[in-house]
Write an enzyme that holds these catalytic residues in place. Structure first.
Site, PDB file in Angstrom:
ATOM      1  N   LYS A  94      42.686   7.388  63.333  1.00  0.00           N
ATOM      2  CA  LYS A  94      42.164   6.642  64.458  1.00  0.00           C
ATOM      3  C   LYS A  94      41.345   7.584  65.348  1.00  0.00           C
ATOM      4  O   LYS A  94      41.442   8.788  65.230  1.00  0.00           O
ATOM      5  CB  LYS A  94      43.314   6.035  65.273  1.00  0.00           C
ATOM      6  N   GLY A  95      40.560   6.973  66.237  1.00  0.00           N
ATOM      7  CA  GLY A  95      39.774   7.789  67.169  1.00  0.00           C
ATOM      8  C   GLY A  95      38.285   7.646  66.986  1.00  0.00           C
ATOM      9  O   GLY A  95      37.505   8.311  67.674  1.00  0.00           O
ATOM     10  N   GLU A 103      45.572   6.034  72.975  1.00  0.00           N
ATOM     11  CA  GLU A 103      46.152   5.111  71.987  1.00  0.00           C
ATOM     12  C   GLU A 103      47.540   5.613  71.560  1.00  0.00           C
ATOM     13  O   GLU A 103      48.488   4.827  71.439  1.00  0.00           O
ATOM     14  CB  GLU A 103      45.230   4.992  70.778  1.00  0.00           C
TER      15      GLU A 103
HETATM   16  C1  5RP Z   1      39.345   3.781  68.653  1.00  0.00           C
HETATM   17  C2  5RP Z   1      40.062   3.494  67.375  1.00  0.00           C
HETATM   18  C3  5RP Z   1      39.782   2.195  66.703  1.00  0.00           C
HETATM   19  O1  5RP Z   1      40.965   1.514  66.507  1.00  0.00           O
HETATM   20  C4  5RP Z   1      39.119   2.461  65.379  1.00  0.00           C
HETATM   21  O2  5RP Z   1      37.974   3.270  65.584  1.00  0.00           O
HETATM   22  C5  5RP Z   1      38.712   1.159  64.685  1.00  0.00           C
HETATM   23  O3  5RP Z   1      37.657   0.577  65.379  1.00  0.00           O
HETATM   24  P1  5RP Z   1      37.032  -0.826  64.981  1.00  0.00           P
HETATM   25  O4  5RP Z   1      38.061  -1.870  65.259  1.00  0.00           O
HETATM   26  O5  5RP Z   1      35.830  -0.933  65.898  1.00  0.00           O
HETATM   27  O6  5RP Z   1      36.626  -0.779  63.531  1.00  0.00           O
HETATM   28  O7  5RP Z   1      40.858   4.257  66.887  1.00  0.00           O
HETATM   29  O8  5RP Z   1      39.605   5.079  69.109  1.00  0.00           O
END
Ligand code: 5RP
Length: 219
Positions: A94-95, A103
């Site tokens: 994540k990130g 988070e």
């Molecule tokens: C943000 C995150 C998001 O959960 C991850 O990047 C997924 O993003 P998306 O739902 O736009 O595909 O970790 O820091």
């Protein structure tokens, strides 16, 4: 269905894990944005949310959902968030949206982590998506060298600071076969604020958006 339609599908499906009148933990990203929109349409609303980013806080507030500071809450029944990758054990990267530290803080308050993701996020081994790492600025070169020693190429994300005011590294070329071991190791490097491996805080279940509908995977 498009990727965004799959994200909307699982965003709505996550409502079944949210109790009316409860306080819900809310992640960050385009999938979570769909969840926030669905949350605002609940006939019997939640009491409040704890948010993992300025972006989610603003979206929640714009839809009339009260937002509490994480420090004001001792426990959440559920935390709902997306992922950049999720493996067969519910470990995640994540990130991608730069919100990994907050988070993890909100996920730590929750009894259950419900991951909402479109099917493209499901992987056998974590690491094809560049691993985000939030780092105190003065430690960037040394943390990058440590990743190089593990076979990873770390590059600072251009023009981005987290909500905490720190830069991020994105690390390519890793094959994370033991997510818990790597999370534990990287967390100990001086200057690392947090690493975007969620193994200690892995998903309890995943709602995966597929062409056939929502697949519920328990870990
Ligand atoms: C943000 C995150 C998001 O959960 C991850 O990047 C997924 O993003 P998306 O739902 O736009 O595909 O970790 O820091």
């Amino acid at each position: 269905m498009t990727q965004d339609e799959l994200k909307a599908l699982v965003g709505r499906a996550a409502l079944q894990y949210v109790e009316a009148g409860s306080i819900v933990g809310v992640g960050t990203g385009s999938t979570v944005n769909h969840f926030i929109d669905a949350l605002a349409s609940m006939p019997r609303p939640v009491a409040a949310a704890v948010s993992s980013s300025t972006a989610s806080t603003e979206r929640l507030a714009a839809r009339g959902i009260r937002v509490l500071e994480a420090g004001a809450v001792e426990r959440l029944a559920v935390y709902i968030d997306g992922a950049d990758e999720i493996d067969a054990r519910g470990c995640m990267i994540k990130g991608g949206g730069a919100a990994l530290t907050r988070e993890k803080i909100v996920a730590d308050l929750a009894d259950r982590f419900v991951c909402i993701a479109d099917a493209s996020k499901r992987v056998e081994v974590l690491g094809r998506f560049p691993l985000p790492v939030e780092v105190i600025a003065m430690a960037l070169p040394q943390v990058a060298r440590r990743f190089a020693a593990l076979g990873g190429q770390a590059v600072q994300r251009p023009g981005v600071l987290t909500d905490n005011g720190h830069p991020l590294l994105d690390v390519r070329g890793l094959s994370i076969t033991d997510p818990l071991a790597m999370e534990t190791e990287v967390n100990q490097w001086p200057g690392v604020v947090s690493v975007g491996i969620f193994a200690r805080h892995r998903a309890s279940l995943c709602l995966l958006g597929t062409a056939q509908g929502v697949q519920t995977i328990h870990y």
